[in-house]
Write an enzyme that holds these catalytic residues in place. Structure first.
Site, PDB file in Angstrom:
ATOM      1  N   CYS A  91     -26.467   6.381   5.112  1.00  0.00           N
ATOM      2  CA  CYS A  91     -26.997   7.730   4.939  1.00  0.00           C
ATOM      3  C   CYS A  91     -26.560   8.587   6.109  1.00  0.00           C
ATOM      4  O   CYS A  91     -26.678   8.185   7.275  1.00  0.00           O
ATOM      5  CB  CYS A  91     -28.520   7.692   4.842  1.00  0.00           C
ATOM      6  SG  CYS A  91     -29.270   9.348   4.803  1.00  0.00           S
ATOM      7  N   THR A 110      -0.480  -3.733  -0.777  1.00  0.00           N
ATOM      8  CA  THR A 110       0.281  -3.318  -1.961  1.00  0.00           C
ATOM      9  C   THR A 110       0.681  -4.532  -2.803  1.00  0.00           C
ATOM     10  O   THR A 110       0.827  -4.421  -4.020  1.00  0.00           O
ATOM     11  CB  THR A 110       1.546  -2.525  -1.577  1.00  0.00           C
ATOM     12  OG1 THR A 110       2.314  -3.285  -0.638  1.00  0.00           O
ATOM     13  CG2 THR A 110       1.182  -1.181  -0.964  1.00  0.00           C
ATOM     14  N   ILE A 128       5.569  -9.581   3.173  1.00  0.00           N
ATOM     15  CA  ILE A 128       4.838 -10.258   4.241  1.00  0.00           C
ATOM     16  C   ILE A 128       4.419 -11.656   3.805  1.00  0.00           C
ATOM     17  O   ILE A 128       4.576 -12.631   4.544  1.00  0.00           O
ATOM     18  CB  ILE A 128       3.596  -9.441   4.645  1.00  0.00           C
ATOM     19  CG1 ILE A 128       4.013  -8.043   5.081  1.00  0.00           C
ATOM     20  CG2 ILE A 128       2.822 -10.124   5.767  1.00  0.00           C
ATOM     21  CD1 ILE A 128       2.879  -7.061   5.130  1.00  0.00           C
ATOM     22  N   ILE A 139      -8.854  -0.432   4.287  1.00  0.00           N
ATOM     23  CA  ILE A 139     -10.303  -0.309   4.118  1.00  0.00           C
ATOM     24  C   ILE A 139     -10.811  -1.154   2.963  1.00  0.00           C
ATOM     25  O   ILE A 139     -11.975  -1.056   2.585  1.00  0.00           O
ATOM     26  CB  ILE A 139     -10.680   1.175   3.870  1.00  0.00           C
ATOM     27  CG1 ILE A 139      -9.957   1.715   2.624  1.00  0.00           C
ATOM     28  CG2 ILE A 139     -10.347   2.028   5.095  1.00  0.00           C
ATOM     29  CD1 ILE A 139     -10.373   3.121   2.234  1.00  0.00           C
ATOM     30  N   HIS A 191      -9.831   1.722  10.544  1.00  0.00           N
ATOM     31  CA  HIS A 191     -10.047   2.891   9.684  1.00  0.00           C
ATOM     32  C   HIS A 191     -11.312   2.725   8.851  1.00  0.00           C
ATOM     33  O   HIS A 191     -11.497   3.426   7.858  1.00  0.00           O
ATOM     34  CB  HIS A 191      -8.834   3.129   8.775  1.00  0.00           C
ATOM     35  CG  HIS A 191      -7.636   3.618   9.509  1.00  0.00           C
ATOM     36  ND1 HIS A 191      -6.386   3.709   8.936  1.00  0.00           N
ATOM     37  CD2 HIS A 191      -7.471   4.060  10.788  1.00  0.00           C
ATOM     38  CE1 HIS A 191      -5.519   4.155   9.829  1.00  0.00           C
ATOM     39  NE2 HIS A 191      -6.153   4.375  10.949  1.00  0.00           N
ATOM     40  N   PHE A 243      -0.392   5.163   0.587  1.00  0.00           N
ATOM     41  CA  PHE A 243      -0.593   6.603   0.562  1.00  0.00           C
ATOM     42  C   PHE A 243       0.714   7.384   0.536  1.00  0.00           C
ATOM     43  O   PHE A 243       0.871   8.311  -0.244  1.00  0.00           O
ATOM     44  CB  PHE A 243      -1.427   7.038   1.774  1.00  0.00           C
ATOM     45  CG  PHE A 243      -2.871   6.644   1.669  1.00  0.00           C
ATOM     46  CD1 PHE A 243      -3.791   7.472   1.070  1.00  0.00           C
ATOM     47  CD2 PHE A 243      -3.304   5.428   2.165  1.00  0.00           C
ATOM     48  CE1 PHE A 243      -5.121   7.116   0.954  1.00  0.00           C
ATOM     49  CE2 PHE A 243      -4.628   5.049   2.063  1.00  0.00           C
ATOM     50  CZ  PHE A 243      -5.546   5.894   1.457  1.00  0.00           C
TER      51      PHE A 243
END
Length: 265
Positions: free
Chosen positions: A152, A47, A256, A128, A144, A54
């Site tokens: 594919c 962030t 952080i 991610i 994740h 989320f």
């Protein structure tokens, strides 16, 4: 110097009485004394680079977008949505998860420097976006998955990050077999990547210091990993409160990047 403690209760009593400045000094000493330090991070790490999380009030789940109004937020990034309504999935995915132009922040760079200097074993991330690797981290376990690799769904052929985001077709199809190409991220309703999760467990079994940053520890995967950690020190850095602060030795409700800069700078 960090004193020797007779038991866990005595150790936490010592750390919980420290002033803010003394906590930073203790953090630095812990890093100096530890042989195997691991960082486990969540959305709060990114962030600070401008990527929304989320679940916060400003996160993706609370965006009021008319065309997605009839869907539950978790559905839009679910295996079910990918299979039943792929055009909806890819529209949402391209709109909100393209992190190709996002740059790492101080937290990412500091963690990469710690790994390069031998002070950090590696990073376990729920994110991610690939920003840890972009900053220079090498041992990154993406529990994740990632947006940076695609494959594919049928023949397994691999494709780079641009294949989906720059694809002009509503649904990206594999030139090799004609079936759908999907991102290598873990969707709701799917199992975590087995290798990354196994590597993460192994890292934590060997760790004597775990730094948890930017996660509320409400998501099962991260919470389970922290619950399974039994090393010497646990440090939490998160702007909001987490559910495991009672288990931690040091807790910082700060950025952080700011804390790592002050401790490692």
């Amino acid at each position: 110097m960090i004193p020797e403690f007779k038991n866990e209760k005595e150790k936490q009593k010592y750390f919980h009485k420290l002033s803010d400045g003394a906590k930073l000094d203790a953090f630095a000493q812990i890093l100096s004394d530890s042989q195997n330090v691991v960082f486990l991070g969540g959305a709060g790490v990114s962030t600070e680079s401008g990527i929304p999380d989320f679940r916060s009030k400003d996160g993706l789940y609370h965006k009021k977008v008319k065309k997605y109004a009839r869907y539950k937020p978790e559905y839009l990034l679910s295996h079910e949505c990918l299979k039943k309504e792929p055009e909806v999935f890819f529209d949402y995915y391209r709109t909100y998860l393209d992190a190709r132009k996002i740059e790492p922040n101080d937290a990412h760079y500091r963690l990469a420097e710690m790994e390069q200097s031998g002070r950090l074993t590696g990073v376990i991330t729920q994110n991610i976006d690939g920003l840890h690797q972009k900053a220079g981290s090498v041992n990154v376990q993406e529990i994740h998955g990632t947006i940076w690799h695609n494959h594919c769904d049928c023949c397994g052929r691999k494709y780079g990050v641009d294949f989906i985001f720059d694809n002009q077709d509503t649904i990206p199809y594999c030139p090799n077999c004609g079936r759908m190409v999907r991102p290598d991220m873990t969707l709701y309703g799917e199992f975590l990547p087995e290798e990354a999760f196994s590597n993460s467990v192994d890292m934590l079994m060997k760790a004597d210091c775990l730094i948890v940053g930017g996660t509320s520890l409400e998501v099962g995967s991260a919470a389970g990993l922290v619950h399974g950690y039994h090393g010497k020190y646990l440090i939490i850095i998160n702007k909001g409160k987490t559910k495991m602060e009672g288990k931690a030795d040091l807790v910082f409700h700060e950025s952080i990047g700011k804390i790592l800069n002050e401790v490692c700078g």
